[in-house]
Design an enzyme around this catalytic site. Sequence first.
Site, PDB file in Angstrom:
ATOM      1  N   CYS A 280      -5.872   6.100   7.530  1.00 29.63           N
ATOM      2  CA  CYS A 280      -6.675   7.338   7.468  1.00 29.63           C
ATOM      3  C   CYS A 280      -6.061   8.517   8.215  1.00 29.63           C
ATOM      4  CB  CYS A 280      -8.076   7.059   8.005  1.00 29.63           C
ATOM      5  SG  CYS A 280      -9.012   6.010   6.896  1.00 29.63           S
TER       6      CYS A 280
HETATM    7  C1  UDX Z   1      -9.793   3.596   1.149  1.00 24.95           C
HETATM    8  C2  UDX Z   1     -10.034   4.908   0.429  1.00 24.95           C
HETATM    9  O1  UDX Z   1     -10.121   4.716  -0.914  1.00 24.95           O
HETATM   10  C3  UDX Z   1      -9.070   5.922   0.856  1.00 24.95           C
HETATM   11  O2  UDX Z   1      -9.269   7.101   0.171  1.00 24.95           O
HETATM   12  C4  UDX Z   1      -9.350   6.120   2.292  1.00 24.95           C
HETATM   13  O3  UDX Z   1      -8.634   7.180   2.823  1.00 24.95           O
HETATM   14  C5  UDX Z   1      -9.003   4.858   3.034  1.00 24.95           C
HETATM   15  O4  UDX Z   1      -9.741   3.833   2.545  1.00 24.95           O
HETATM   16  P1  UDX Z   1      -8.574   1.395   1.076  1.00 24.95           P
HETATM   17  O5  UDX Z   1      -9.838   0.700   0.707  1.00 24.95           O
HETATM   18  O6  UDX Z   1      -8.081   1.242   2.461  1.00 24.95           O
HETATM   19  O7  UDX Z   1      -8.719   2.943   0.730  1.00 24.95           O
HETATM   20  O8  UDX Z   1      -7.417   1.104   0.055  1.00 24.95           O
HETATM   21  P2  UDX Z   1      -6.837  -0.262  -0.441  1.00 24.95           P
HETATM   22  O9  UDX Z   1      -7.121  -1.329   0.551  1.00 24.95           O
HETATM   23  O10 UDX Z   1      -5.468   0.055  -0.895  1.00 24.95           O
HETATM   24  O11 UDX Z   1      -7.759  -0.582  -1.706  1.00 24.95           O
HETATM   25  C6  UDX Z   1      -7.737   0.023  -2.918  1.00 24.95           C
HETATM   26  C7  UDX Z   1      -8.089  -1.051  -3.958  1.00 24.95           C
HETATM   27  O12 UDX Z   1      -8.274  -0.432  -5.216  1.00 24.95           O
HETATM   28  C8  UDX Z   1      -6.994  -2.117  -4.122  1.00 24.95           C
HETATM   29  O13 UDX Z   1      -7.557  -3.392  -4.040  1.00 24.95           O
HETATM   30  C9  UDX Z   1      -6.449  -1.839  -5.529  1.00 24.95           C
HETATM   31  O14 UDX Z   1      -6.004  -3.010  -6.176  1.00 24.95           O
HETATM   32  C10 UDX Z   1      -7.656  -1.205  -6.197  1.00 24.95           C
HETATM   33  N1  UDX Z   1      -7.339  -0.328  -7.334  1.00 24.95           N
HETATM   34  C11 UDX Z   1      -6.436   0.661  -7.179  1.00 24.95           C
HETATM   35  C12 UDX Z   1      -8.007  -0.510  -8.536  1.00 24.95           C
HETATM   36  O15 UDX Z   1      -8.830  -1.406  -8.670  1.00 24.95           O
HETATM   37  N2  UDX Z   1      -7.726   0.336  -9.564  1.00 24.95           N
HETATM   38  C13 UDX Z   1      -6.811   1.322  -9.458  1.00 24.95           C
HETATM   39  O16 UDX Z   1      -6.578   2.061 -10.432  1.00 24.95           O
HETATM   40  C14 UDX Z   1      -6.137   1.491  -8.225  1.00 24.95           C
HETATM   41  C1  UDX Z   2     -10.427   6.181  11.683  1.00 18.37           C
HETATM   42  C2  UDX Z   2     -11.716   6.801  12.241  1.00 18.37           C
HETATM   43  O1  UDX Z   2     -11.891   6.409  13.588  1.00 18.37           O
HETATM   44  C3  UDX Z   2     -12.898   6.409  11.391  1.00 18.37           C
HETATM   45  O2  UDX Z   2     -14.057   7.067  11.864  1.00 18.37           O
HETATM   46  C4  UDX Z   2     -12.622   6.802   9.967  1.00 18.37           C
HETATM   47  O3  UDX Z   2     -13.683   6.425   9.130  1.00 18.37           O
HETATM   48  C5  UDX Z   2     -11.332   6.191   9.478  1.00 18.37           C
HETATM   49  O4  UDX Z   2     -10.271   6.547  10.346  1.00 18.37           O
HETATM   50  P1  UDX Z   2      -9.261   3.787  11.874  1.00 18.37           P
HETATM   51  O5  UDX Z   2      -8.105   4.425  11.169  1.00 18.37           O
HETATM   52  O6  UDX Z   2      -9.760   2.472  11.401  1.00 18.37           O
HETATM   53  O7  UDX Z   2     -10.525   4.771  11.838  1.00 18.37           O
HETATM   54  O8  UDX Z   2      -8.897   3.592  13.415  1.00 18.37           O
HETATM   55  P2  UDX Z   2      -9.006   4.393  14.786  1.00 18.37           P
HETATM   56  O9  UDX Z   2      -9.714   3.523  15.743  1.00 18.37           O
HETATM   57  O10 UDX Z   2      -9.524   5.764  14.621  1.00 18.37           O
HETATM   58  O11 UDX Z   2      -7.480   4.425  15.250  1.00 18.37           O
HETATM   59  C6  UDX Z   2      -6.499   5.133  14.514  1.00 18.37           C
HETATM   60  C7  UDX Z   2      -5.177   5.091  15.241  1.00 18.37           C
HETATM   61  O12 UDX Z   2      -5.212   5.903  16.398  1.00 18.37           O
HETATM   62  C8  UDX Z   2      -4.724   3.703  15.710  1.00 18.37           C
HETATM   63  O13 UDX Z   2      -3.346   3.552  15.420  1.00 18.37           O
HETATM   64  C9  UDX Z   2      -4.959   3.732  17.198  1.00 18.37           C
HETATM   65  O14 UDX Z   2      -4.099   2.872  17.888  1.00 18.37           O
HETATM   66  C10 UDX Z   2      -4.663   5.190  17.492  1.00 18.37           C
HETATM   67  N1  UDX Z   2      -5.272   5.695  18.723  1.00 18.37           N
HETATM   68  C11 UDX Z   2      -6.617   5.681  18.895  1.00 18.37           C
HETATM   69  C12 UDX Z   2      -4.458   6.236  19.694  1.00 18.37           C
HETATM   70  O15 UDX Z   2      -3.234   6.280  19.530  1.00 18.37           O
HETATM   71  N2  UDX Z   2      -5.011   6.732  20.837  1.00 18.37           N
HETATM   72  C13 UDX Z   2      -6.333   6.740  21.049  1.00 18.37           C
HETATM   73  O16 UDX Z   2      -6.776   7.229  22.117  1.00 18.37           O
HETATM   74  C14 UDX Z   2      -7.184   6.193  20.052  1.00 18.37           C
END
Ligand code: UDX
Ligand code: UDX
Length: 448
Positions: A280
């Site tokens: 993200c």
């Molecule tokens: C999600 C959100 O969609 C993304 O926008 C956000 O920023 C982060 O979280 P995420 O669930 O982490 O993404 O992605 P991923 O784990 O890659 O899953 C996407 C799934 O969709 C995969 O299982 C893939 O196989 C599926 N997919 C992708 C479909 O079923 N159809 C498609 O055309 C493309």
């Molecule tokens: C993030 C947001 O927290 C969540 O609200 C949103 O929905 C998706 O994106 P996530 O990516 O799962 O969640 O993890 P997060 O805990 O935010 O950490 C992101 C990255 O930042 C990690 O690599 C973590 O190690 C790093 N981080 C976090 C730092 O480097 N320093 C910090 O102080 C906190």
Amino acid sequence: MMKISIIGAGYVGLVTGVCLAELGHRVQCVDVDAAKVALINAGQAPMHEEGLPELLARFDRSEFSATTDLEQAVRDSELTFIAVGTPAVDGMIDLTYVRRAAEQVGVALREKTGYHTVVVKSTVIPGTTDGVVRAALEQGSMRTVGETIGLGMNPEFLTEGQAMADFRAPDRLVIGGVDDRSRHAIAQVYESFTDVPRFLTNCKTAEMIKYASNSVLATLISFSNEMGRLCTAVGDVDIADVMRGVHAAAYFSVASSDGSVRKAPITSFLEAGCGFGGSCLPKDVTALVAQGRALGVEMPLLGSVLGINRSQPAELLTILRRHKPDLEKLPVTVLGLAFKPGTDDLRESPAFLIVRELLSAGAAVTVFDPVAKPVGHAGLRGVTLAESLEDALRTALVVIHVTKWPEFEKLGTLLHKMGLDPLVLDGRRNLMPADFEHYEGVGRRMVS
Ligand code: UDX
Ligand code: UDX
């Protein structure tokens, strides 16, 4: 109870799916990946996420299931979430999957009578739902959005490693829609969350709330890392001490009902480390800066947030070179591969940048992660993947701490027990300097 289909059974789609089923909805997740679908239907989780396997195993197929048949799943439901990935390609958001999913959902709706709501869950750049998604949906369905098709945007705020808990106790519900009927249909999904603040708005605002939320977290992290660099240069100032002093401000404190004061959760983003990774923060900030550029809006603040983050993992290498100028054949162990603890997700993990730098300097690299075991990963060619923490430490002259796994908190005791005293470089700053013979951390350089 609503009948819901979810396109994309990845981290977001699958967690959302099982949690909606837990609320009593009938849910089908759709994925193009047949192996993933089979695994889910066998009650197994395709990724590491606390609580997910238990919940998956609890449902029978009429309550929750996965399928590759998108058309059938959409026709059998009244509301469809789109939760496919939105990767960044050359710094721009790639909407190919979202567009395709919207069009396929549209095609499925051609034959379906009655009102159906389509909801974008994937993180998409502001304007996407009203633009690309609406157009693809109308083209596929040959119907007009706003008449018998509702359309909305409902971002997720799930943190990997605690995604189930986040879903069950949301801090807010952001519900964007093209009209009241769409917003009402989405609000019904979350009917049981009676005490949660709701933001009913248009799709662009909903999309922007998600980006702004992630961008402010990324900004705080890069701010802390920039301060850490200055502390290092000044000498005898530890960023961890500095931040403890900053966290104590009333702005960053929460008063509890028993009168005690504790740190606000936001302070966990006000700590120096080796940079943020994950699916993200890096991708979303990059996409937002690209949108600004495309619209003629310079975004120097977020551009710097990314720039600092890109070079932050190298801070550890700088410290290392101060102690060991020649890394050729030096046995170095990297602790942690996942981008954060609680997940086996490797996307944009700073660990890979560190490993790459070490390898190109000729070091003999061993890595250990308690959960992620990416055998055959291209970024780990020439690296030894250790089976246990002890194995990883045995020959190390340098240990680099990259992921904040709780298992690594006992590092000092373990090294002591094993009679080892390697140079420990703390990239997360949650180890105790006093536990080690030779300790260095990002954001500190003790001179006197
Ligand atoms: C999600 C959100 O969609 C993304 O926008 C956000 O920023 C982060 O979280 P995420 O669930 O982490 O993404 O992605 P991923 O784990 O890659 O899953 C996407 C799934 O969709 C995969 O299982 C893939 O196989 C599926 N997919 C992708 C479909 O079923 N159809 C498609 O055309 C493309
Ligand atoms: C993030 C947001 O927290 C969540 O609200 C949103 O929905 C998706 O994106 P996530 O990516 O799962 O969640 O993890 P997060 O805990 O935010 O950490 C992101 C990255 O930042 C990690 O690599 C973590 O190690 C790093 N981080 C976090 C730092 O480097 N320093 C910090 O102080 C906190």
